[in-house]
Design an enzyme around this catalytic site. Structure first.
Site, short mmCIF file in Angstrom:
data_model
loop_
_atom_site.label_atom_id
_atom_site.label_comp_id
_atom_site.label_asym_id
_atom_site.label_seq_id
_atom_site.Cartn_x
_atom_site.Cartn_y
_atom_site.Cartn_z
N LYS A 159 0.88 -1.17 0.00
CA LYS A 159 0.00 0.00 0.00
C LYS A 159 0.91 1.21 0.00
CE LYS A 159 -4.07 0.92 2.41
NZ LYS A 159 -5.03 1.12 1.35
N1 PMP Z 1 -7.56 -2.45 -3.04
C1 PMP Z 1 -7.06 -1.22 -2.85
C2 PMP Z 1 -6.38 -0.53 -3.97
C3 PMP Z 1 -7.17 -0.60 -1.59
O1 PMP Z 1 -6.67 0.62 -1.38
C4 PMP Z 1 -7.84 -1.27 -0.54
C5 PMP Z 1 -7.99 -0.61 0.79
N2 PMP Z 1 -6.91 -0.89 1.64
C6 PMP Z 1 -8.35 -2.56 -0.80
C7 PMP Z 1 -8.19 -3.11 -2.06
C8 PMP Z 1 -9.04 -3.32 0.28
O2 PMP Z 1 -8.11 -3.78 1.23
P1 PMP Z 1 -8.53 -3.99 2.75
O3 PMP Z 1 -9.70 -4.89 2.75
O4 PMP Z 1 -7.33 -4.63 3.37
O5 PMP Z 1 -8.83 -2.66 3.31
#
Ligand code: PMP
Length: 305
Positions: A159
Site C-alpha cells: 500500500k
Molecule cells: N484495493 C485497494 C487498492 C485498496 O486501497 C484497498 C484498501 N486498503 C483494498 C483493495 C481493500 O483492502 P482492505 O480490505 O485490506 O482494506
C-alpha cells in the site's frame, strides 16, 4: 468530509492534532514514496471497542515498507500498541486508524539518502465510506478508462502512497461521470479491483474474485473468502472479464473503509435485479456480526481497546 481529532502519534510520542506538522521538503510529499494502512475499530456487542484484524494490517504495513526498501524504525508490536493508544488518546470508541510511514526532509532528488523514516498514526470517526444508503441499495460503478498499474511497475502487495494517484484519477473520473466508484482493469484487460476496494461477483451461487496478482491482498477480501467458505458458499479466485461483471447475479466491493458494499449497476447495466443480492446480504450481515464480536469463532480477529 474534513476530519479532525485531538492527538496524533508521531515518531514515538503523542502531539496535539494542530501541532502535527511536517517540513515542505518532506521527501514523500514530493515523490510519493511512503506506505500506509487503513484500519477500523468497531463498537462490540458487549459495549467494548475492538480493532479488526490489527496484526494483519500491521504486517501488511511492514510488508509494504519492505517492498519499497523502507526500514520502519519501530517493531510491529510497538505499532500495534501505538495504534490502539491513538484511539484511546482521541477518546474514540469506533473509527478509522491511519498509520503512515514517510520519508522526512534532508536530501532532495529521487534518492532519499539518509533522510529520516518517520511514522505517524492518526485516528478519526468515519461512517460508511460510500454512504449509509449504499450498504442496502448498492452503488453505481463504471469501468475506468484508466488501467491498474502493470504489476512490475506498481507492485500490488504494497500500500504505497504514490500508487494512489492512479486510484484518485479513476475515482474522480467516475464521480465526474455521475457514478459512485470506478472498477479498474489490469493491463491485460481483466478485472482487477476498484479504486480502493477489492471486487467480487456471484454467479449461480458461486463467489468469484480475481486472483491476487494484480490486486491488493485485501484483508476484507480474505475475511469474506473465509466467511463464505464457512457458510459453504463456493469461492473461486480466477480471472474475471468486464462482461462477467455485466452478467453476474450479484457484485460487491470489499475494503476496510467500504466494508461490504453492494454494486447495483455497472456501465448502465443493471446487476442482477438491481439491488443488494441475497449472498451479498448474507456475507455483509456475517461481516458486521464478526466485527461486532457476535461470532465467537472469530474473536481472534478482534483486538480490544
Ligand atoms: N484495493 C485497494 C487498492 C485498496 O486501497 C484497498 C484498501 N486498503 C483494498 C483493495 C481493500 O483492502 P482492505 O480490505 O485490506 O482494506
Amino acid at each position: 468530509m474534513s476530519v479532525s481529532g485531538e492527538k496524533i502519534w508521531l515518531d514515538g510520542s503523542f502531539v496535539d492534532w494542530a501541532d502535527a506538522n511536517i517540513h515542505l521538503l518532506t521527501h514523500t510529499l514530493h515523490y510519493g514514496l511512503g506506505v500506509f494502512e487503513g484500519i477500523r475499530c468497531y463498537r462490540t456487542e458487549d459495549d467494548r471497542s475492538a480493532v479488526f484484524r490489527l496484526p494483519e494490517h500491521v504486517r501488511r504495513l511492514f510488508d509494504s515498507a519492505k517492498i519499497n526498501l523502507i526500514e520502519i524504525p519501530f517493531q510491529p508490536d510497538e505499532i500495534e500498541a501505538a495504534t490502539l493508544e491513538t484511539m484511546r488518546q482521541n477518546h474514540l470508541t469506533e473509527g478509522y486508524m491511519r498509520p503512515l510511514v514517510f520519508i522526512g526532509d534532508g536530501e532532495m532528488g529521487l534518492n532519499p539518502g539518509n533522510n529520516p523514516i518517520r511514522v505517524a498514526i492518526m485516528a478519526w470517526a468515519w461512517g460508511k465510506y460510500l454512504g449509509e444508503e449504499s450498504m442496502v441499495n448498492g452503488i453505481r460503478a463504471k469501468v475506468s478508462t484508466y488501467s491498474r498499474h502493470y504489476v512490475n511497475s506498481k507492485m500490488t502487495k504494497g500500500k504505497t502512497c504514490g500508487d494512489y494517484v492512479n486510484s484518485i484519477l479513476a475515482k474522480r473520473e467516475a464521480l465526474l461521470d455521475g457514478y459512485d466508484e470506478a472498477v479498474m482493469l489490469d493491463t491485460n484487460g481483466l478485472v482487477s479491483e476498484a479504486s480502493g476496494e477489492n471486487i467480487f461477483l456471484v454467479r449461480d451461487g458461486v463467489l468469484r474474485t480475481p486472483p491476487s496478482h494484480t490486486v491488493l491482498d485485501g484483508i476484507t477480501r480474505a475475511t469474506v473468502c473465509e466467511l463464505a467458505a464457512d457458510k459453504s458458499i463456493p469461492v473461486e479466485q480466477r480471472p474475471i472479464t468486464r462482461d462477467d461483471l455485466y452478467i453476474a447475479d450479484e457484485v460487491f466491493l470489499t475494503g476496510t473503509a467500504a466494508e461490504v458494499t453492494p454494486v447495483r449497476e455497472i456501465d448502465r447495466r443493471k446487476i442482477g435485479n438491481g439491488t443488494r443480492g441475497p449472498i451479498t446480504k448474507r456475507l455483509q450481515e456475517t461481516f458486521f456480526d464478526v466485527v461486532a464480536g457476535r461470532e465467537p469463532k472469530y474473536e481472534r480477529w478482534l483486538s480490544y481497546l
